[in-house]
Design an enzyme around this catalytic site. Sequence first.
Site, PDB file in Angstrom:
ATOM      1  N   VAL A   1       0.875  -1.173   0.000  1.00  0.00           N
ATOM      2  CA  VAL A   1       0.000   0.000   0.000  1.00  0.00           C
ATOM      3  C   VAL A   1       0.909   1.219   0.000  1.00  0.00           C
ATOM      4  O   VAL A   1       2.085   1.134   0.358  1.00  0.00           O
ATOM      5  CB  VAL A   1      -0.943   0.029   1.230  1.00  0.00           C
ATOM      6  N   SER A   2       0.355   2.363  -0.385  1.00  0.00           N
ATOM      7  CA  SER A   2       1.207   3.541  -0.556  1.00  0.00           C
ATOM      8  C   SER A   2       1.241   4.483   0.637  1.00  0.00           C
ATOM      9  O   SER A   2       2.078   5.384   0.689  1.00  0.00           O
ATOM     10  CB  SER A   2       0.765   4.320  -1.804  1.00  0.00           C
ATOM     11  N   THR A   3       0.345   4.306   1.615  1.00  0.00           N
ATOM     12  CA  THR A   3       0.320   5.216   2.769  1.00  0.00           C
ATOM     13  C   THR A   3       0.218   4.437   4.067  1.00  0.00           C
ATOM     14  O   THR A   3       0.021   3.216   4.073  1.00  0.00           O
ATOM     15  CB  THR A   3      -0.876   6.188   2.694  1.00  0.00           C
TER      16      THR A   3
ATOM     17  N   ALA B   1       4.764   1.784   0.797  1.00  0.00           N
ATOM     18  CA  ALA B   1       5.682   2.623   0.020  1.00  0.00           C
ATOM     19  C   ALA B   1       5.047   2.977  -1.312  1.00  0.00           C
ATOM     20  O   ALA B   1       4.146   2.288  -1.795  1.00  0.00           O
ATOM     21  CB  ALA B   1       7.002   1.886  -0.211  1.00  0.00           C
TER      22      ALA B   1
END
Length: 217
Positions: free
Chosen positions: A9-11, A46
């Site tokens: 995931v990005s957050t 990330a």
Amino acid sequence: MKALIYARVSTNKEQQETSLKRQEEELTAIAAENGMEVVKVISEKASGYEMDRDGVFELLDEIKNADIDVILVQDETRLGRGNAKIALLHCIYREGVKVYTTAHRGELELSEADSMVLEIVSIVEEYQRKIHNMKIRRGMKRAVKNGFKPQKNLKNQHGNSGKEKIEVPISEIVRLRANKLTFAEIAATLRGFGYDVSKATVHRRFQEYIENEETAE
């Protein structure tokens, strides 16, 4: 087949934490459906546009050093986005590893554009390898032409002394350098004669030699 699960995931938001767990659960189910043995699960938070991710390097280490047959991801964007995705897919396919996704409920089906880019990258890499081998041969010929005699100059220098420092024939490095060979050509030449050395090692040994000579003066 042995499988590695990769979830991203990005957050750091709470709902993203839930998404990570859901990805792992769905991918574990796909592994079971296809009779795969999950030997590793890698999860990280990330951006997909970044290649400098701990999870990515762990994944690359696993497919290179472990007996991994397939990577399981929710979809191809979990591996990365843009150029990062293409680069990572190239590394994975180069090791002969397949990619399965939740979206396809099986093996990843690349778009025509992505397939074309990966094919081009593979062709370029193959030509780079050919050019590298040609440089080694040219470096060896140039060294011999300038007086380098491997049967004499490198005699009995392959013995393993157990030292951590890489043993290289410094006298030949100095002589080849004096004959205007670049550090890359010197390294390629020595590799051609059985020395596992890089351009950086050759440069470092040459600098050490110069510094020692200056100190002696």
